[in-house]
Write a protein that holds these residues in place. Sequence first.
Motif, PDB file in Angstrom:
ATOM      1  N   VAL A   1      12.275   7.512  -0.363  1.00 23.16           N
ATOM      2  CA  VAL A   1      11.642   8.717  -0.548  1.00 23.16           C
ATOM      3  C   VAL A   1      10.357   8.477  -1.339  1.00 23.16           C
ATOM      4  N   TYR A   2       9.137   8.994  -1.102  1.00 15.95           N
ATOM      5  CA  TYR A   2       8.047   8.821  -1.941  1.00 15.95           C
ATOM      6  C   TYR A   2       7.436   9.990  -2.639  1.00 15.95           C
ATOM      7  N   GLY A   3       6.711   9.968  -3.637  1.00 20.93           N
ATOM      8  CA  GLY A   3       5.951  10.934  -4.406  1.00 20.93           C
ATOM      9  C   GLY A   3       4.609  10.637  -4.597  1.00 20.93           C
ATOM     10  N   LEU A   4       3.806  11.408  -4.531  1.00 24.55           N
ATOM     11  CA  LEU A   4       2.428  11.172  -4.940  1.00 24.55           C
ATOM     12  C   LEU A   4       2.179  11.197  -6.521  1.00 24.55           C
ATOM     13  N   ILE A   5       1.670  10.321  -6.993  1.00 20.32           N
ATOM     14  CA  ILE A   5       1.340   9.825  -8.281  1.00 20.32           C
ATOM     15  C   ILE A   5      -0.117   9.594  -8.763  1.00 20.32           C
TER      16      ILE A   5
ATOM     17  N   ALA B   1      10.751  -0.128  -5.670  1.00 16.91           N
ATOM     18  CA  ALA B   1       9.694   0.714  -5.679  1.00 16.91           C
ATOM     19  C   ALA B   1       8.440  -0.031  -4.881  1.00 16.91           C
ATOM     20  N   ALA B   2       7.822   0.894  -3.973  1.00 21.27           N
ATOM     21  CA  ALA B   2       6.683   0.497  -3.206  1.00 21.27           C
ATOM     22  C   ALA B   2       5.461   1.356  -3.746  1.00 21.27           C
ATOM     23  N   LEU B   3       4.625   0.732  -4.111  1.00 28.05           N
ATOM     24  CA  LEU B   3       3.116   1.458  -4.341  1.00 28.05           C
ATOM     25  C   LEU B   3       2.239   1.273  -3.399  1.00 28.05           C
ATOM     26  N   TYR B   4       1.644   2.396  -2.477  1.00 30.28           N
ATOM     27  CA  TYR B   4       0.730   2.087  -1.592  1.00 30.28           C
ATOM     28  C   TYR B   4       0.080   3.390  -1.017  1.00 30.28           C
ATOM     29  N   ASP B   5      -0.842   3.359  -0.275  1.00 34.24           N
ATOM     30  CA  ASP B   5      -1.994   4.341   0.099  1.00 34.24           C
ATOM     31  C   ASP B   5      -2.499   4.749  -1.061  1.00 34.24           C
TER      32      ASP B   5
ATOM     33  N   SER C   1      -4.711   9.159  -6.147  1.00 31.39           N
ATOM     34  CA  SER C   1      -3.431   9.125  -6.311  1.00 31.39           C
ATOM     35  C   SER C   1      -2.797   7.829  -5.243  1.00 31.39           C
ATOM     36  N   PHE C   2      -1.454   7.846  -5.575  1.00 32.35           N
ATOM     37  CA  PHE C   2      -0.984   6.874  -4.422  1.00 32.35           C
ATOM     38  C   PHE C   2       0.534   7.169  -4.265  1.00 32.35           C
ATOM     39  N   LYS C   3       1.054   6.611  -3.394  1.00 33.53           N
ATOM     40  CA  LYS C   3       2.344   6.959  -2.997  1.00 33.53           C
ATOM     41  C   LYS C   3       3.376   5.704  -3.781  1.00 33.53           C
ATOM     42  N   TYR C   4       4.449   6.647  -4.373  1.00 30.80           N
ATOM     43  CA  TYR C   4       5.344   5.850  -5.180  1.00 30.80           C
ATOM     44  C   TYR C   4       6.540   5.876  -4.538  1.00 30.80           C
TER      45      TYR C   4
ATOM     46  N   SER D   1       3.820   7.961 -17.137  1.00 31.36           N
ATOM     47  CA  SER D   1       4.714   9.143 -17.238  1.00 31.36           C
ATOM     48  C   SER D   1       4.950   9.756 -16.222  1.00 31.36           C
ATOM     49  N   GLU D   2       4.129   9.770 -15.059  1.00 32.51           N
ATOM     50  CA  GLU D   2       4.852  10.367 -13.640  1.00 32.51           C
ATOM     51  C   GLU D   2       6.146   9.655 -12.798  1.00 32.51           C
ATOM     52  N   VAL D   3       5.824   8.148 -13.010  1.00 26.68           N
ATOM     53  CA  VAL D   3       6.642   7.708 -12.137  1.00 26.68           C
ATOM     54  C   VAL D   3       8.232   7.743 -12.726  1.00 26.68           C
ATOM     55  N   PRO D   4       8.469   7.586 -14.084  1.00 23.20           N
ATOM     56  CA  PRO D   4       9.880   7.990 -14.523  1.00 23.20           C
ATOM     57  C   PRO D   4      10.435   9.161 -14.237  1.00 23.20           C
ATOM     58  N   GLN D   5       9.370  10.059 -14.072  1.00 22.05           N
ATOM     59  CA  GLN D   5       9.710  11.533 -13.892  1.00 22.05           C
ATOM     60  C   GLN D   5      10.149  11.675 -12.549  1.00 22.05           C
TER      61      GLN D   5
END
Length: 155
Positions: A16-20, A61-65, A70-73, A29-33
């Motif tokens: 699952v990913y979120g925009l960071i 964890a993957a970091l891309y796009d 922003s990027f997808k985490y 700070s956003e990644v740990p949340q």
Amino acid sequence: MNYRIEQKRSFEMFGVYGLINSDMKTAFSEVPQFRQKCDDDGSVELMNELLGRFSNTVLHAALYDNTGESFKYMICYHLPKGLEMPERFTKLSVPALTWAIFPEPQCDLQKLRVRIYSEWFPTSEYEQIEAPSFEMYYGMAGYRQGEIWIPVKKK
């Protein structure tokens, strides 16, 4: 700085990913949340269940796009052949690449990431290429090690 260069075959991840936010300070700070949200909503537990692992086993964890803003985490793990992936998860296909891999036994990957970009890249014979990078975690919650994988090519 301890690192190794490895070539790896293509592989697939799922998760699952979120925009960071791309600003490093904000991202830290956003990644740990986001990771906490994935624990709270059951995503991590379901992934470990699908993989036949203990529920407190850490995931990668993957970091891309990266768009510049922003990027997808993605909280993710290698996609086993034949796994029926529930719709809530996304698949990420990674081509065969050369990787700069930086181990971090204390698992302080935020500090390591800063050092890679401020110390290693400016003095190395490599440059990052456009492809997903990874935070690879190994072990259980509270007892883990990590690595950062960055796709590279020679300058």
